[in-house]
Design an enzyme around this catalytic site. Structure first.
Site, short mmCIF file in Angstrom:
data_model
loop_
_atom_site.label_atom_id
_atom_site.label_comp_id
_atom_site.label_asym_id
_atom_site.label_seq_id
_atom_site.Cartn_x
_atom_site.Cartn_y
_atom_site.Cartn_z
N HIS A 137 0.80 -1.22 0.00
CA HIS A 137 0.00 0.00 0.00
C HIS A 137 0.84 1.28 0.00
O HIS A 137 0.48 2.25 -0.65
CB HIS A 137 -0.96 -0.01 1.20
CG HIS A 137 -1.82 1.20 1.22
ND1 HIS A 137 -2.80 1.42 0.27
CD2 HIS A 137 -1.84 2.27 2.04
CE1 HIS A 137 -3.38 2.58 0.53
NE2 HIS A 137 -2.81 3.11 1.59
N LYS A 193 -10.29 11.59 -4.21
CA LYS A 193 -11.09 10.79 -3.27
C LYS A 193 -10.78 11.24 -1.85
O LYS A 193 -9.64 11.57 -1.54
CB LYS A 193 -10.72 9.31 -3.44
CG LYS A 193 -11.44 8.36 -2.51
CD LYS A 193 -11.01 6.92 -2.76
CE LYS A 193 -9.98 6.46 -1.76
NZ LYS A 193 -9.64 5.03 -1.86
C1 R5P Z 1 -6.83 3.14 -0.49
O1 R5P Z 1 -6.15 4.15 -0.49
C2 R5P Z 1 -6.54 1.97 -1.37
O2 R5P Z 1 -5.63 2.31 -2.39
C3 R5P Z 1 -7.80 1.41 -1.99
O3 R5P Z 1 -8.37 2.37 -2.85
C4 R5P Z 1 -8.80 1.04 -0.94
O4 R5P Z 1 -8.16 0.41 0.11
C5 R5P Z 1 -9.87 0.15 -1.50
O5 R5P Z 1 -10.76 -0.16 -0.49
P1 R5P Z 1 -12.31 -0.25 -0.76
O6 R5P Z 1 -12.53 -1.21 -1.89
O7 R5P Z 1 -12.89 -0.75 0.54
O8 R5P Z 1 -12.78 1.13 -1.08
#
Ligand code: R5P
Length: 295
Positions: free
Chosen positions: A128, A189
């Site tokens: 991540h 986001k």
């Molecule tokens: C967050 O910063 C990650 O890059 C993903 O976008 C996130 O963890 C995805 O999680 P979810 O599918 O629960 O939105």
């Protein structure tokens, strides 16, 4: 390959078989017994070599899979082997810092626990954050982007545009776009740190999106919330088709159905997490990387 054993953890039997096959190494199953209280017991099904590649992703049940990885590694190390753990989806990497007062840094704890379990080196995929990676003394982070982009290049896409659902993923999506020879845009986001709710800014340059196939690129899809919100913005702005590509398709609960219902044409992921969307095989790349850290 003499003296090398690939240990198939209960979470990743297929990937382990692929890695062993690529290396011509012995494949040893880590047999799992789960007691009525949920406790795991691991037993190696055969003798191991001097070098062990323990393959165990840590998708749900996350804590069980993580602990099983540690139990397998400890057993191999106690038997005198040098241990490399291939953990493509490394759970807790999102907890790479304390976001709110009172929180701990669980990514750092996981790094210390793996080391204490005898893991000499970790091979992971699209971790991540660099911050999470920094807690490991010896870790290699393998990018799935070239393999995912190869897959996308074989799809019949209409004037593709690569989209990152958030600013944090822009570098990843940018690399993907470069390999595909396509444009890239990053959405904005935000996530409420207390409720976890995701919002995606609807203001995008519609001229850039309208009539084109959009490929959302992310490190992981968990609840699907981020991809759904992003897909809705793209479709509202006239995208022809929207695809979701990621390294780790956790797809918790009804996530896949919800993503499809939101208008996403397909989900494409690596086999970091086994399942119906694991369409891109990472075993050769992971095998080579593991061997390079064991030598
Ligand atoms: C967050 O910063 C990650 O890059 C993903 O976008 C996130 O963890 C995805 O999680 P979810 O599918 O629960 O939105």
């Amino acid at each position: 390959m003499k003296g090398v054993s690939v240990i198939a953890g209960p979470a990743s039997p297929g990937l382990a078989a692929g890695i062993a096959g690529h290396l011509g190494a012995d494949l040893v199953t880590a047999e799992l017994r789960v007691f009525s209280d949920g406790e795991s017991k691991i037993k190696l099904a055969a003798k191991i070599g001097r070098k062990c590649i323990v393959v165990q992703s840590t998708h749900p049940p996350t804590d069980s899979h993580l602990l099983q990885a540690m139990m397998i590694a400890r057993k191999c190390a106690d038997d005198g082997a040098q241990v490399c753990a291939v953990i493509p989806y490394l759970a807790y990497a999102r907890q790479d810092r304390a976001f709110l007062e009172g929180e701990g840094v669980s990514a750092a704890l996981v790094a210390r626990l793996l080391e204490a379990s005898g893991v000499g080196a970790v091979v992971t995929v699209d971790i991540h954050s660099q911050m999470a990676l920094s807690y490991f003394k010896n870790a290699r982070n393998v990018s799935s982007i070239p393999l995912l982009a190869d897959y996308a290049a074989k799809m019949k896409l209409k004037r593709p545009i690569v989209v990152s659902p958030d600013a944090g993923g822009a570098a990843r999506a940018g690399e993907f776009a470069k390999l595909l020879g396509a444009d890239m845009v990053a959405l904005k986001k935000s996530r409420d740190r207390t409720t976890g709710e995701v919002t995606v800014d609807e203001k995008v340059d519609a001229n850039n999106i309208a009539g084109r196939d959009a490929i959302l690129v992310d490190d992981m899809i968990s609840s699907g919330g981020s991809i759904i919100k992003a897909a809705q913005v793209l479709l509202k702005n006239g995208a022809e088709k929207v695809y979701a590509m990621c390294a780790h398709a956790l797809l918790i609960g009804q996530a896949a159905q919800n993503i499809t219902a939101a208008g996403v044409s397909d989900i494409i992921a690596t086999n970091s997490v086994p399942g119906a969307y694991a369409k891109v095989d990472m075993s050769s790349l992971l095998a080579e990387t593991a061997m390079s850290v064991l030598e």
